[in-house]
Write an enzyme that holds these catalytic residues in place. Structure first.
Site, PDB file in Angstrom:
ATOM      1  N   HIS A   1      36.552 158.607 142.906  1.00  9.69           N
ATOM      2  CA  HIS A   1      37.675 158.083 142.130  1.00  9.69           C
ATOM      3  C   HIS A   1      37.245 156.687 141.690  1.00  9.69           C
ATOM      4  CE1 HIS A   1      41.483 157.217 140.550  1.00  9.69           C
ATOM      5  NE2 HIS A   1      42.263 157.398 141.596  1.00  9.69           N
TER       6      HIS A   1
ATOM      7  N   LYS B   1      45.760 179.341 136.244  1.00 13.87           N
ATOM      8  CA  LYS B   1      46.194 179.144 134.880  1.00 13.87           C
ATOM      9  C   LYS B   1      45.737 180.256 133.933  1.00 13.87           C
ATOM     10  CE  LYS B   1      46.033 175.550 131.438  1.00 13.87           C
ATOM     11  NZ  LYS B   1      44.960 174.778 130.850  1.00 13.87           N
TER      12      LYS B   1
ATOM     13  N   ARG C   1      50.956 157.116 139.386  1.00 10.92           N
ATOM     14  CA  ARG C   1      50.350 155.802 139.228  1.00 10.92           C
ATOM     15  C   ARG C   1      49.128 155.833 138.305  1.00 10.92           C
ATOM     16  NH1 ARG C   1      51.620 154.114 143.615  1.00 10.92           N
ATOM     17  NH2 ARG C   1      50.877 156.122 144.337  1.00 10.92           N
ATOM     18  N   THR C   2      48.169 156.680 138.638  1.00 13.38           N
ATOM     19  CA  THR C   2      46.907 156.650 137.906  1.00 13.38           C
ATOM     20  C   THR C   2      47.114 157.023 136.447  1.00 13.38           C
ATOM     21  OG1 THR C   2      45.741 157.204 139.932  1.00 13.38           O
ATOM     22  CG2 THR C   2      44.547 157.529 137.878  1.00 13.38           C
TER      23      THR C   2
END
Lengths: 307, 432
Positions: A136, A86, A58-59
């Site tokens: 957020h 990573k 969504r975001t």
């Protein structure tokens, strides 16, 4: 007026005037998304990178659509969830991106403070699309836009936020925003998901859903952040649903014109029953629509746009 | 080689001395302390160095009983040489180093290696603290007797708490039979695991998982009870909470043999410093609340806390220039510990005499090492302090390899201006 800040890291340091200004700007952008040709040239020639270290549908889609409707070039990078896994550090990743001269970097990361690292390091505007359980801001802005549209104001409203508050960045950003805008915020959840001293944020705390949503103008349901909980905090989803689910019985305790919100993704049958999620009080999909407008407004304002 | 220290204010709590006097050092020992020691005739003076220490404080060499020197295994963070260089630059003539190296210091060969490297570095005296359990994994005790003979001065699994109370009991009893201290890192991991900072309003704001103060308190109380039951003694490492201070205070008055240390950051900073997510404020135990800081100061003032140790924990940028949640715990401390502690004197919390006692004879008594005194005939380990020198912390000038210091750029008042180890000047400010 213009937004005189380089980055959008959180709601905590926004003023009430800034919030109103962003929401006003977003409102004026909403219409673009209803046109046949959903594109304006405002950010032509600007490059926007979304750098997502956490899964998101969504975001990220919302940011990308927002940027594209303003004619910016968008690049999406999905990175593995932690720099440790990573092999390249977040700082190195950021420096590499900086070398390609983007204008705005939108970052989501599982670690609180990740957006702040980038903001302190790079000249580019940084938008925090969620950092751990910290903030957020664009979610809170779109929530506030939705409430303002539906209720005209946030001043004096009783707003209940129910769920895993401890692990929720949405809860924190909304608490900062809604209390600044004059709302009366009640938070509610199982005791182990209410973080220590949260009453100092100016909210009232409930452990019982009936008390929390009584006479509420807005009920905002959150999901359990199972991926952020470091251990099993709760006996079972069944137990959770029995006590912290919004359903057709307990919603009667709220005001007749209550609106029901959820930042998504919703877990049907856990924190919200399907008939509530899909029912007349629900504004969940309007929140998503408003997300695009709010993000267009922020991209525009951080690029130096004036209203 | 002789040294004559003239005109300084000598403070030696071990002998209750606080007076302006001269000290003559000969063959690495304190050979004479009296007023106005006459200068020798010029022909015999060629091997004599004279230092005018007017307005300076001459203290027994300071002792930091809690450091991490990272060697063997993590030489990119620190070595015994760079760590002991940092020690003398910070005014410490003796330091004890924790066992969480790679390999762990859980056997004679690692203990002997540390001694050898320290001898080669020839800076500070380095006292190895051996692991309490093999591999520091909390299961089987190390060979206490053999480690003592190899030159270990204490046992500790510092970095890891000893979760098994039975193992801790046996460690206390067995160490006591060798007249050796056990140093306990107090942490209930059931309460602390996953935690990143002190649990309170700030952790709630930042969305970082908290470590409650009781994670420390509960283990302090357990270890005090174990020491009381076994009629042995225990030393509590890096006390950071009001609850721990109170527990130690009560145990002491009940006659239990417990000693305690704190680190300068626990009386200098609060969890407010975490706002902004700088990893240089990340350590274990975490920076606590303002009430805890006040309690630590009170514990220092009333004598509940015996000593100040730096918990010097150098890391490289590889461990620190990352997201807060992935960053390693720990800060460098050897080169800022004394100046930060001197602030307690400037603020009237301790007298300079009390501070020197806490940083010399007290740790020496806890570790049972023959240091911390300026008695005639003792090793000439001396720290010269300028109480009022204003200086600015600059991590680029650190002797330590660690740059992970939250005090970089701070203006501090007072520091060590000369450090003498065994009659040898190992550090001196340019003005001297």
């Amino acid at each position: 007026m213009n937004l005189s800040r380089k980055d959008m890291l959180g709601i905590i340091d926004l003023s009430r005037e800034e919030i109103d200004f962003i929401l006003d700007t977003a409102e004026s952008f909403k219409e673009i998304s209803t046109r046949k040709i959903k594109k304006v040239p405002t950010l032509r020639g600007k490059t926007v990178i979304t750098l997502f270290f956490e899964a998101s549908t969504r975001t990220r889609t919302s940011f990308e659509i927002a940027a594209k409707r303003l004619s910016a070039d968008t690049i999406n990078i999905s990175a593995s969830s932690s720099s440790v896994v990573k092999g390249e550090t977040l700082i190195d990743t950021a420096r590499n991106l900086e070398s390609m001269n983007p204008d705005i970097i939108i970052i989501r990361h599982s670690a609180a403070g990740a957006a702040h690292i980038l903001a302190g390091l790079l000249e580019q505007s940084i938008i925090n699309a969620g950092d751990g359980a910290h903030e957020h801001p664009t979610q809170a802005l779109l929530d506030m836009l939705t409430i303002r549209e539906k209720k005209g104001t946030m001043e004096g409203l009783k707003i209940a936020i129910v769920g895993d508050i401890a692990h929720s960045r949405v809860a924190r950003s909304n608490i900062y925003g809604l209390t600044k805008m004059g709302a009366d915020v009640a938070i509610c959840g199982p005791a182990m998901m209410i973080p220590r001293d949260i009453d100092q944020m100016g909210v009232s705390v409930y452990y019982n859903m009936e008390d929390a949503i009584k006479d509420a103008d807005v009920v905002m349901m959150l999901r359990m952040q199972l991926e952020r909980q470091k251990r099993d905090l709760f006996p079972s989803l069944r137990e959770y649903a029995n006590h912290f689910s919004l359903n057709r019985d307990n919603i009667k305790l709220a005001k007749n014109d209550v609106i029901v919100m959820h930042p998504g993704p919703i877990n049907r049958g856990v924190e919200i029953t399907p008939e509530i999620a899909d029912g007349p009080y629900s504004v969940i999909l309007e929140q998503v629509t408003n997300g695009v407008a709010v993000r267009m407004a922020l991209l525009y304002l951080l690029s130096g746009g004036k209203k | 080689m002789k040294l004559l220290l003239k005109g300084g204010r000598v403070i030696d709590p071990s002998q209750n001395i606080d007076t302006i006097t001269d000290i003559l050092i000969q063959d690495g020992k304190i050979s004479m302390m009296k007023k106005d020691i006459p200068l020798p005739e010029s022909d015999s003076g060629n091997d004599l160095k004279i230092f005018d220490l007017k307005d300076k404080i001459i203290a027994p060499g300071l002792i930091d009983m809690h450091t991490h020197l990272r060697e063997p295994g993590f030489e990119y963070k620190e070595t015994i040489r760079t760590g002991s260089e940092a020690a003398v630059a910070g005014g410490f003539t003796s330091i004890a180093c924790m066992a969480n190296t790679d390999p762990v210091n859980d056997n004679r060969s690692v203990t002997e290696f540390i001694h050898k490297q320290a001898r080669l570095a020839a800076m500070a005296n380095v006292y190895p603290i051996a692991a309490l359990s093999k591999g520091q994994d909390g299961k089987i005790l190390t060979e206490f007797g053999d480690l003592k003979n190899a030159g270990a001065v204490a046992f500790s699994d510092d970095g890891n708490p000893v979760a098994d109370s039975g193992l801790m009991r046996h460690a206390l009893e067995y160490a006591y039979s060798f007249d050796m201290p056990v140093i306990s890192h107090c942490e209930d991991t059931g309460l602390s695991s996953g935690g990143l900072m002190h649990e309170g309003f700030i952790s709630t704001q930042l969305g970082l998982q908290g470590i409650p103060g009781i994670a420390e308190d509960i283990m302090v109380i357990r270890d005090i009870n174990l020491a009381g039951f076994t009629r042995t003694r225990v030393h509590i490492a890096h006390v950071s909470t009001a609850g721990s201070v109170q527990a130690v205070r009560e145990a002491r008055s009940a006659g239990i043999n417990v000693t305690a240390e704190t680190a300068p950051h626990y009386f200098t900073l609060t969890d407010e410093a975490l706002k902004g997510f700088s990893t240089n404020f990340k350590m274990y135990p975490p920076l606590r609340g303002a009430d805890d800081v006040e309690a630590i100061k009170e514990g220092l003032r009333d004598g509940t806390i015996d000593t100040i140790a730096s918990d010097h924990a150098p890391h490289s940028s590889v461990e620190k220039d990352v997201e807060f949640e992935y960053a390693a715990n720990g800060i460098t401390g050897l080169e800022t510990s004394l100046p930060l502690s001197l602030k307690l004197v400037h603020d009237g919390i301790l007298t300079i005499n009390q501070l020197i006692e806490k940083m010399s004879i007290n740790p020496s008594n806890i570790l049972k090492i023959p240091k911390g005194s300026l008695k005639t005939g003792s090793d000439a380990d001396i720290t010269v302090i300028d109480m009022n020198k204003i200086w600015t912390v600059d991590t680029d000038k650190f002797r330590s390899k660690g740059r992970n210091c939250p005090f970089n750029g701070w203006e501090l008042k007072g520091k060590a201006v000369m450090t003498i180890v065994g009659g040898d000047v190992r550090y001196a400010d340019s003005e001297l």
